[in-house]
Design a protein around this motif. Structure first.
Motif, PDB file in Angstrom:
ATOM      1  N   ALA A 422     -21.301   4.614 -83.538  1.00 19.38           N
ATOM      2  CA  ALA A 422     -22.806   4.252 -83.538  1.00 19.38           C
ATOM      3  C   ALA A 422     -23.884   5.653 -83.227  1.00 19.38           C
ATOM      4  N   PHE A 423     -23.206   6.590 -82.452  1.00 22.02           N
ATOM      5  CA  PHE A 423     -24.346   7.774 -82.176  1.00 22.02           C
ATOM      6  C   PHE A 423     -24.140   8.310 -83.484  1.00 22.02           C
ATOM      7  N   MET A 424     -23.062   8.960 -84.172  1.00 20.53           N
ATOM      8  CA  MET A 424     -22.991   9.580 -85.550  1.00 20.53           C
ATOM      9  C   MET A 424     -23.793   8.765 -86.578  1.00 20.53           C
ATOM     10  N   GLU A 425     -23.900   7.450 -86.585  1.00 19.27           N
ATOM     11  CA  GLU A 425     -24.817   6.907 -87.730  1.00 19.27           C
ATOM     12  C   GLU A 425     -26.040   7.075 -87.395  1.00 19.27           C
ATOM     13  N   ARG A 426     -26.416   7.075 -86.172  1.00 19.12           N
ATOM     14  CA  ARG A 426     -27.953   7.180 -85.668  1.00 19.12           C
ATOM     15  C   ARG A 426     -28.378   9.098 -86.215  1.00 19.12           C
ATOM     16  N   ALA A 427     -27.335   9.920 -85.565  1.00 21.64           N
ATOM     17  CA  ALA A 427     -27.720  11.254 -85.635  1.00 21.64           C
ATOM     18  C   ALA A 427     -27.491  11.658 -87.264  1.00 21.64           C
ATOM     19  N   TRP A 428     -26.538  11.154 -88.048  1.00 18.12           N
ATOM     20  CA  TRP A 428     -26.488  11.727 -89.259  1.00 18.12           C
ATOM     21  C   TRP A 428     -27.242  10.788 -90.047  1.00 18.12           C
ATOM     22  N   ARG A 429     -28.134   9.595 -89.678  1.00 10.70           N
ATOM     23  CA  ARG A 429     -28.791   9.093 -90.622  1.00 10.70           C
ATOM     24  C   ARG A 429     -28.301   8.378 -91.821  1.00 10.70           C
ATOM     25  N   ARG A 430     -26.924   7.859 -91.507  1.00  4.60           N
ATOM     26  CA  ARG A 430     -26.406   7.354 -92.654  1.00  4.60           C
ATOM     27  C   ARG A 430     -25.100   6.575 -92.292  1.00  4.60           C
ATOM     28  N   PRO A 431     -24.307   5.702 -92.980  1.00  7.15           N
ATOM     29  CA  PRO A 431     -23.167   5.467 -92.629  1.00  7.15           C
ATOM     30  C   PRO A 431     -22.236   6.321 -92.435  1.00  7.15           C
ATOM     31  N   GLN A 439     -12.263  12.337 -86.877  1.00 11.92           N
ATOM     32  CA  GLN A 439     -12.277  13.721 -86.722  1.00 11.92           C
ATOM     33  C   GLN A 439     -13.013  14.164 -85.314  1.00 11.92           C
ATOM     34  N   GLN A 440     -13.808  13.349 -85.217  1.00 13.90           N
ATOM     35  CA  GLN A 440     -14.818  13.519 -83.766  1.00 13.90           C
ATOM     36  C   GLN A 440     -13.753  12.836 -82.678  1.00 13.90           C
ATOM     37  N   LEU A 441     -13.172  12.047 -82.786  1.00 13.02           N
ATOM     38  CA  LEU A 441     -12.207  11.348 -81.702  1.00 13.02           C
ATOM     39  C   LEU A 441     -10.943  12.285 -81.518  1.00 13.02           C
ATOM     40  N   THR A 442     -10.688  13.064 -82.556  1.00 12.24           N
ATOM     41  CA  THR A 442      -9.586  14.112 -82.303  1.00 12.24           C
ATOM     42  C   THR A 442     -10.261  15.114 -81.184  1.00 12.24           C
ATOM     43  N   LEU A 443     -11.376  15.629 -81.341  1.00 11.48           N
ATOM     44  CA  LEU A 443     -11.981  16.511 -80.257  1.00 11.48           C
ATOM     45  C   LEU A 443     -11.923  15.807 -78.920  1.00 11.48           C
ATOM     46  N   THR A 461     -17.941  15.822 -76.828  1.00  9.73           N
ATOM     47  CA  THR A 461     -17.564  15.091 -78.410  1.00  9.73           C
ATOM     48  C   THR A 461     -19.009  15.037 -79.081  1.00  9.73           C
ATOM     49  N   LEU A 462     -20.205  14.233 -78.368  1.00  6.56           N
ATOM     50  CA  LEU A 462     -21.130  14.023 -79.141  1.00  6.56           C
ATOM     51  C   LEU A 462     -22.026  15.381 -79.445  1.00  6.56           C
ATOM     52  N   ALA A 463     -21.895  16.389 -78.368  1.00  6.26           N
ATOM     53  CA  ALA A 463     -22.446  17.787 -78.621  1.00  6.26           C
ATOM     54  C   ALA A 463     -21.899  18.105 -80.356  1.00  6.26           C
ATOM     55  N   SER A 464     -20.473  18.109 -80.279  1.00  5.69           N
ATOM     56  CA  SER A 464     -20.185  18.575 -81.743  1.00  5.69           C
ATOM     57  C   SER A 464     -20.923  18.002 -83.058  1.00  5.69           C
ATOM     58  N   VAL A 465     -21.244  16.505 -82.634  1.00  4.57           N
ATOM     59  CA  VAL A 465     -21.891  15.645 -83.653  1.00  4.57           C
ATOM     60  C   VAL A 465     -23.219  16.309 -84.143  1.00  4.57           C
ATOM     61  N   LEU A 466     -23.902  16.735 -82.907  1.00  3.28           N
ATOM     62  CA  LEU A 466     -25.317  17.425 -83.045  1.00  3.28           C
ATOM     63  C   LEU A 466     -25.284  18.855 -83.404  1.00  3.28           C
ATOM     64  N   ILE A 467     -24.072  19.487 -83.802  1.00  2.00           N
ATOM     65  CA  ILE A 467     -24.061  20.746 -84.511  1.00  2.00           C
ATOM     66  C   ILE A 467     -23.501  20.802 -85.884  1.00  2.00           C
ATOM     67  N   SER A 468     -23.262  19.501 -86.254  1.00  4.70           N
ATOM     68  CA  SER A 468     -22.897  19.542 -87.527  1.00  4.70           C
ATOM     69  C   SER A 468     -23.907  19.550 -88.577  1.00  4.70           C
ATOM     70  N   PRO A 469     -23.620  20.067 -89.932  1.00  7.00           N
ATOM     71  CA  PRO A 469     -24.651  20.126 -90.860  1.00  7.00           C
ATOM     72  C   PRO A 469     -25.147  19.024 -91.320  1.00  7.00           C
ATOM     73  N   ASN A 470     -24.382  17.906 -90.862  1.00 10.74           N
ATOM     74  CA  ASN A 470     -25.051  16.410 -91.305  1.00 10.74           C
ATOM     75  C   ASN A 470     -26.256  16.198 -90.240  1.00 10.74           C
ATOM     76  N   PHE A 471     -26.251  16.709 -89.214  1.00 10.78           N
ATOM     77  CA  PHE A 471     -27.306  16.324 -88.311  1.00 10.78           C
ATOM     78  C   PHE A 471     -28.352  17.725 -88.678  1.00 10.78           C
ATOM     79  N   LEU A 472     -27.958  18.950 -88.482  1.00 13.59           N
ATOM     80  CA  LEU A 472     -29.031  20.081 -88.563  1.00 13.59           C
ATOM     81  C   LEU A 472     -29.758  20.103 -89.892  1.00 13.59           C
TER      82      LEU A 472
END
Length: 822
Positions: A422-431, A439-443, A461-472
């Protein structure tokens, strides 16, 4: 001190490439009329038929087959500027601008011939630079700007912090925009800052353990006697009210509610109350930082509550070992009263008896309370309440928004999958795909054994979502290298949201994207209208206006107090805000953009209205003020942001003001000056005592300067009735004001009123096109190119047909194919 004006003439290619727009814009610029007239000829034909004969007549004698002065040969210099011939032509351009070629002893080209050479070389250099920068009309993948990043993390995590404080500033594009993908780079160090900001935000959003110990109290009397009389150290303190906080928290959000009112006659401006928070490490100084400042609009008979919010870690705090002689062992709120003009509040009414210092031993005098703490004022505090934490809910809303309800049969990894997806969809602004989630769960699997709690592992784990190009980044995937493709609905939602709001799409916009109908013109129009009505729309007025109109120029001007003793630097941010509020009013009220040139209203607050000599506002809040002809205000050209930015802090600067008009309002920027051009010094013998207009006329007699300045100077002269700090004047220092001018097309203009009339009547379409081009470039996050001409023309035609109303333009812009494709 002398006024030094720097002339503007064509420059070297590095300067040209950073100061001019794409070649399509050059075709419409007056200074490139020779090139436009020859548009039907190929570059080779223009060279052979027009340029080469001039070179043969004046240059090849020294730089041809028989002789190569300075080892430079012109007859073999190619005309393919993109293939490596630009450097040689740049040298030729520099020599022409400096008047060094031909040498003085040789026969000189006529003014028309010199202009032909300068215009041709400049145009070819700019065309080559534009081709090198070209993206083929595609929007490049760009990262979020500092302000977009800050807004996005705030809205995503639900915690308002300064996430971008450690990030480097963005370099502006040639159009002045900070969101241009070609200028937005990321370094490894910057990634570390992103990670640190993400961890900091997540540590506040996701909590562990017991709630913080609450601190709450109410006082009805100032802490008088606890601050030394005449405290004048590094941070001078002479407040009207003090509130000690002991015990105090070290971290977290707080709220201070002050109940206050003021005695004020009908029509009087509002007194102001400023609240700062800090500590007192002894009797010498009181380091502190402002929490907020408000107009006290309530009366003493019916006082109101004013809220001040902040985070305690953002303010100076005592160290772990207290000072034994510190009046306050904890922290202290310092409350200052001011008159509406920013001066210290004056005592009012009956005052307490004064203490006769003769009867007080000298060692005791420093312990006496400041007289201001005991005095009576129009403004009075009835009570104050401190509350920590600001939101007593535990866990806070930010926590429960991320850690959604957990089913009883879910293990830690299953629940982590639910939260992370759920967090990834909101952070990356897409499904997101199952592979991306895994990949994130592996971390998560790797860090969980090393973390003390599930929440801490989830934060990492969520911090890694926020340094992904999909967020930045605003990622828009292409599947075809040659054809324009429609954006997905999610990509379109992000492009729309970052254009209008400078932040991520909200749930309503994402829901429309999920339904797959966002490309529908009627749906898009509805979303634009909804989003413009939301508070976040002030971000468009703030950032687009600041960057388009270069409002930061005010910060680079130091006002000389010798020439303007009454000017206060505190007016500068008000001048910037005036322009932002003015654009916002035109947009929100769906007024014609013609108001940007001339309007019968202004957006002012009390300090700025006092500066201009306009009546109306009573406080710090900006209000719409009706103007009369006697006010000599209305439109951008009479606002302090433009007038002060177009000065040197002592005197008005007609060249700066002219360049601003040509660049920002007419999209016809002159080339920047070469580095070796001498400055215009009014103190020199041949210029002393002359009006600025006469000085510029003398300057234009030089051939190397006249070719540019004859198209620049006349635009700034009509504004000479406004001083460096934006005040109307009849006389400049030592000389009368001369605001009569002849524009490049021969039109006679006398003063700003006639200039505004001329712009609306004679340059209406050019101004409309300039607004369209700047909004389109800002919305796309890239510079416009030749391939955008058709879209610009269509939008300009519709804009003019709709009486240049900004809301209609925004709707048409986001409905355009250019905006909806990649």
């Amino acid at each position: 001190m002398s006024l030094r004006l720097r002339p503007c003439c064509p420059s070297k290619p590095a300067c040209i490439g950073s100061a001019v727009l794409v070649f399509a814009a050059l075709l419409m610029a007056p200074q490139f009329g020779a090139r436009a007239a020859a548009a039907e000829l190929s570059p080779a034909e223009v060279y052979s038929q027009q340029v080469k004969p001039v070179l043969q007549q004046h240059c090849l004698k020294c730089h041809g087959e028989q002789k190569q002065a300075a080892d430079f040969r012109l007859d073999t210099l190619g005309v393919d500027f993109q293939a490596g011939d630009a450097e040689g032509w740049t040298d030729v351009l520099d020599r022409l601008n400096l008047g060094e070629m031909p040498p003085p002893k040789e026969k000189q080209p006529s003014a028309a011939q010199r202009k032909l050479l300068v215009d041709w070389i400049t145009g070819e250099l700019q065309q080559a630079a534009a081709a090198k920068r070209s993206t083929g009309g595609r929007v490049v993948m760009r990262r979020l700007t500092r302000y977009e990043y800050n807004n996005t993390l705030r809205d995503l995590l639900g915690v308002d912090l300064d996430y971008a404080k450690d990030l480097p500033p963005e370099p502006p594009s040639t159009e002045g925009f900070l969101n241009n993908g070609s200028t937005l780079e990321v370094s490894p160090l910057q990634i570390e800052y992103y990670l640190a900001a993400a961890r900091r935000g997540l540590s506040e959003a996701i909590v562990t353990g017991a709630p913080p110990e609450p601190i709450q109290f109410r006082i009805e009397k100032t802490d008088t006697g606890k601050i030394g009389n005449g405290n004048k150290g590094q941070e001078r303190a002479d407040p009207e009210y003090l509130i000690g906080v002991d015990p105090y928290p070290r971290h977290g959000a707080f709220v201070l509610r002050i109940k206050a009112g003021a005695i004020r006659e009908e029509g009087d401006p509002y007194p102001r109350m400023r609240v700062a928070l800090g500590f007192q490490p002894g009797i010498i100084h009181l380091p502190r930082r402002v929490v907020g400042e408000v107009d006290v609009t309530a009366t003493r008979e019916e006082p109101a509550v004013y809220e001040f919010r902040g985070r305690i870690e953002d303010f100076p705090q005592p160290g772990p070992i207290p000072f034994g002689n510190a009046p306050f062992q904890g922290m202290v709120f310092v409350i200052d009263f001011f008159e509406a003009d920013g001066s210290d509040a004056e005592p009012f009414g009956e005052q307490p008896p004064k203490i006769d210092l003769k009867n007080v031993p000298k060692p005791e005098r420093k312990k006496l309370p400041s007289p201001r703490l005991n005095a009576n004022y129009r403004l009075a505090v009835e009570s104050a309440e401190f509350q920590y934490p600001a939101d007593p809910q535990w866990p806070p809303a930010s926590h429960t928004r991320i850690l959604t309800p957990r089913a009883d049969d879910l293990d830690d990894r299953g629940y982590a999958r639910q939260v992370v997806a759920a967090f990834m969809e909101r952070a990356w602004r897409r499904p997101v795909s199952p592979e991306e989630i895994e990949q994130q769960l592996t971390l998560f699997d790797q860090v969980r054994p090393r973390m003390a709690s599930f929440e801490e592992a989830l934060r990492e784990t969520l911090a890694s979502v926020l340094i992904s190009p999909n967020f930045l980044y605003l990622v828009e995937q292409r599947t075809d290298d040659d054809q324009r493709e429609l954006l997905t609905d999610y990509e379109l939602a992000s492009r729309l949201s970052y254009f209008l709001w400078s932040t991520m799409p909200d749930e309503a916009l994402l829901a429309v994207a999920q339904s797959g109908v966002l490309h529908d013109p009627a749906v898009l129009e509805g979303q634009v209208q909804r989003m413009l009505a939301a508070p976040q729309a002030n971000q468009l007025a703030k950032h687009f206006t600041s960057q388009w109109l270069n409002l930061s120029a005010l910060d680079r001007v130091a006002v000389n107090p010798e020439f303007h003793p009454e000017f206060k630097d505190a007016l500068k941010p008000f001048m910037q805000a005036e322009t932002q509020h003015f654009f916002e009013a035109v947009l929100q009220q769906n007024l014609s953009a013609k108001n940007l040139i001339d309007a019968d209203f202004a957006m002012l607050n009390y300090p700025l209205a006092q500066h201009y000599g306009v009546t109306g506002p009573k406080g710090l809040a900006f209000e719409k003020v009706a103007l009369s002809a006697d006010d000599r205000r209305g439109g951008l050209l009479t606002q302090g942001s433009f007038l002060l930015g177009g000065s040197n802090g002592e005197s008005s600067h007609p060249i700066k003001r002219a360049v601003w008009i040509l660049d920002h309002l007419l999209d016809s920027p002159p080339a920047p000056p070469p580095p070796d051009v001498p400055e215009l010094d009014p103190a020199s013998e041949d210029l002393a005592g002359l009006t600025l207009k006469k000085q510029l006329e003398i300057h234009r007699k030089k051939e190397s300067c006249n070719s540019c300045h004859q198209g620049i100077d006349p635009w700034g002269i009509p504004l000479e009735s406004y001083s460096a700090v934006g005040l109307w004047r009849e006389d400049a220092p030592d000389v009368p004001v001369d605001q009569a001018s002849v524009l490049p097309d021969g039109s006679h203009i006398n003063g700003v009123a006639e200039l505004k009339k001329y712009l609306l009547q004679n340059r209406r379409e050019q101004f409309a096109r300039a607004v369209v081009k700047r909004l389109l470039a800002y919305s796309l996050g890239r510079s416009l190119e030749l391939s955008d001409n058709d879209a610009v023309q269509q939008l300009t035609t519709e804009f003019l047909a709709n009486d240049m109303r900004l809301q209609e333009l925004l709707v048409a812009l986001v409905q355009s194919e250019t905006f909806r494709t990649r």
